[in-house]
Design an enzyme around this catalytic site. Structure first.
Site, PDB file in Angstrom:
ATOM      1  N   HIS A 122       0.813  -1.225   0.000  1.00 18.91           N
ATOM      2  CA  HIS A 122       0.000   0.000   0.000  1.00 18.91           C
ATOM      3  C   HIS A 122       0.848   1.278   0.000  1.00 18.91           C
ATOM      4  O   HIS A 122       0.298   2.373  -0.105  1.00 18.91           O
ATOM      5  CB  HIS A 122      -1.026  -0.027   1.138  1.00 18.91           C
ATOM      6  CG  HIS A 122      -0.503   0.399   2.473  1.00 18.91           C
ATOM      7  ND1 HIS A 122      -0.103  -0.481   3.447  1.00 18.91           N
ATOM      8  CD2 HIS A 122      -0.322   1.627   2.999  1.00 18.91           C
ATOM      9  CE1 HIS A 122       0.302   0.195   4.511  1.00 18.91           C
ATOM     10  NE2 HIS A 122       0.176   1.478   4.263  1.00 18.91           N
ATOM     11  N   SER A 149       4.296   1.999   8.463  1.00 26.58           N
ATOM     12  CA  SER A 149       3.961   0.858   7.618  1.00 26.58           C
ATOM     13  C   SER A 149       5.050   0.592   6.589  1.00 26.58           C
ATOM     14  O   SER A 149       5.776   1.491   6.157  1.00 26.58           O
ATOM     15  CB  SER A 149       2.590   0.986   6.973  1.00 26.58           C
ATOM     16  OG  SER A 149       2.393   2.249   6.474  1.00 26.58           O
ATOM     17  N   GLY A 163       2.919   6.008   9.099  1.00 26.12           N
ATOM     18  CA  GLY A 163       4.306   6.260   8.707  1.00 26.12           C
ATOM     19  C   GLY A 163       5.232   5.106   9.040  1.00 26.12           C
ATOM     20  O   GLY A 163       6.344   5.021   8.531  1.00 26.12           O
ATOM     21  N   ASP A 205      -0.492  -7.397   1.650  1.00 25.68           N
ATOM     22  CA  ASP A 205       0.169  -6.080   1.704  1.00 25.68           C
ATOM     23  C   ASP A 205       1.683  -6.265   1.779  1.00 25.68           C
ATOM     24  O   ASP A 205       2.295  -6.112   2.844  1.00 25.68           O
ATOM     25  CB  ASP A 205      -0.360  -5.297   2.912  1.00 25.68           C
ATOM     26  CG  ASP A 205      -0.013  -3.825   2.836  1.00 25.68           C
ATOM     27  OD1 ASP A 205       0.451  -3.369   1.777  1.00 25.68           O
ATOM     28  OD2 ASP A 205      -0.219  -3.127   3.860  1.00 25.68           O
TER      29      ASP A 205
HETATM   30  C1  4AZ Z   1      -0.443   3.484   8.888  1.00 25.52           C
HETATM   31  O1  4AZ Z   1      -1.313   4.262   8.526  1.00 25.52           O
HETATM   32  C2  4AZ Z   1      -0.664   2.647  10.092  1.00 25.52           C
HETATM   33  N1  4AZ Z   1      -1.679   0.925  14.673  1.00 25.52           N
HETATM   34  C3  4AZ Z   1       0.237   1.668  10.420  1.00 25.52           C
HETATM   35  C4  4AZ Z   1       0.041   0.880  11.543  1.00 25.52           C
HETATM   36  C5  4AZ Z   1      -1.067   1.087  12.338  1.00 25.52           C
HETATM   37  C6  4AZ Z   1      -1.972   2.080  12.025  1.00 25.52           C
HETATM   38  C7  4AZ Z   1      -1.778   2.859  10.899  1.00 25.52           C
HETATM   39  C8  4AZ Z   1      -1.261   0.223  13.547  1.00 25.52           C
HETATM   40  O2  4AZ Z   1       0.615   3.398   8.273  1.00 25.52           O
END
Ligand code: 4AZ
Length: 255
Positions: free
Chosen positions: A45, A200, A198, A99
């Protein structure tokens, strides 16, 4: 990272920072992890609608402690030669199934990462390696320190999270049918630590037999460090074959 502590890239030398360039401005986009000299593992993503065909828009930095400072001696920065988003990546149910993505690094001289105390590859677990619910693992990233903040962490942060049993995470009080077999959940029993926006694409690593392995890619969650809403991670052990095939790294599971 919410509820974590400031870390250093020496403690997480496989952590990558993926940037996108828009109008000559470099914008931090996602975390990632170095799995071999030329390949970074991240989340699909991070590359919305067709941007994975625009490799020149991205760059990747390794050995980075501070997001908005460039330490030319410590950092290694790369162009992106190829972005491979998983063919099965699907967000039509709003749950980021499959993902996972691979980013191939290169420089203008055709070089890849060079290992040193700040830059090292992370091992991937063998495909059948399972961990018990409750096991403590580690996450790291440059993401937000609190849900709703407009800015990201300036420094690399780390936190500890525990693996949740699938039946707990699929309980109707949690994420119910949003969790597929390609995901697992992790969080703190007191909800004090979590990944956030951020983070992810970054790694969740767990110790097995005295060595660290990347079991998860930080993927999504409803808010951050919120009750009954643990972080959701891509289950890396489902993708050993895919990673090996795409990178043609036959020994990717050997650790
Ligand atoms: C994000 O938006 C995101 N709490 C990554 C991890 C989590 C929430 C949002 C987990 O990248």
């Amino acid at each position: 990272i919410v509820g974590g502590t400031v870390s250093t890239v020496e403690s997480h030398p496989w952590v990558a920072a993926i940037f996108s360039r828009s109008k000559s401005k470099k914008v931090f986009r996602c975390g990632g992890s170095l799995i071999s000299a030329c390949w970074v593992l991240t989340a699909a993503h991070c590359f919305p609608d067709g941007s994975h065909t625009k490799e020149r828009r991205f760059s990747v930095s390794l050995g980075k402690n501070a997001l908005n400072e460039t330490d030319l001696y410590a950092e290694q920065t790369f162009r992106v030669e190829q972005i491979i988003v998983h063919e099965g990546f699907n967000n039509s149910e709003g749950n980021f199934n499959n993902d996972i993505a691979l980013v191939k690094l290169t420089t203008k001289y055709g070089k890849c990462a060079e290992e040193n105390h700040l830059v090292k590859t992370v091992c991937l677990p063998p495909p059948l390696q399972r961990l018990q619910p409750g096991v403590t693992c580690e996450i790291a990233g440059y993401g937000k320190e609190k849900y709703g903040l407009w800015y990201r962490s300036q420094l690399l942060q780390e936190a500890q999270v525990n693996l949740f049993a699938d039946d707990v995470c699929r309980h109707e009080d949690y994420y119910a049918n949003m969790i597929t077999d390609n995901m697992f959940c992790a969080g703190r029993p007191d909800w004090s630590q979590d990944a956030c926006e951020g983070d992810s694409g970054g790694p969740l690593v767990c110790e097995v037999g005295g060595r660290l392995f990347q079991f998860g890619v930080i993927s999504w969650g409803d808010g951050c460090a919120k009750e009954f809403r643990p972080g959701v991670y891509t289950k890396v052990t489902n993708y050993n074959g895919w990673i090996g095939e795409k990178t043609r790294l036959p020994s990717i599971t050997a650790g």
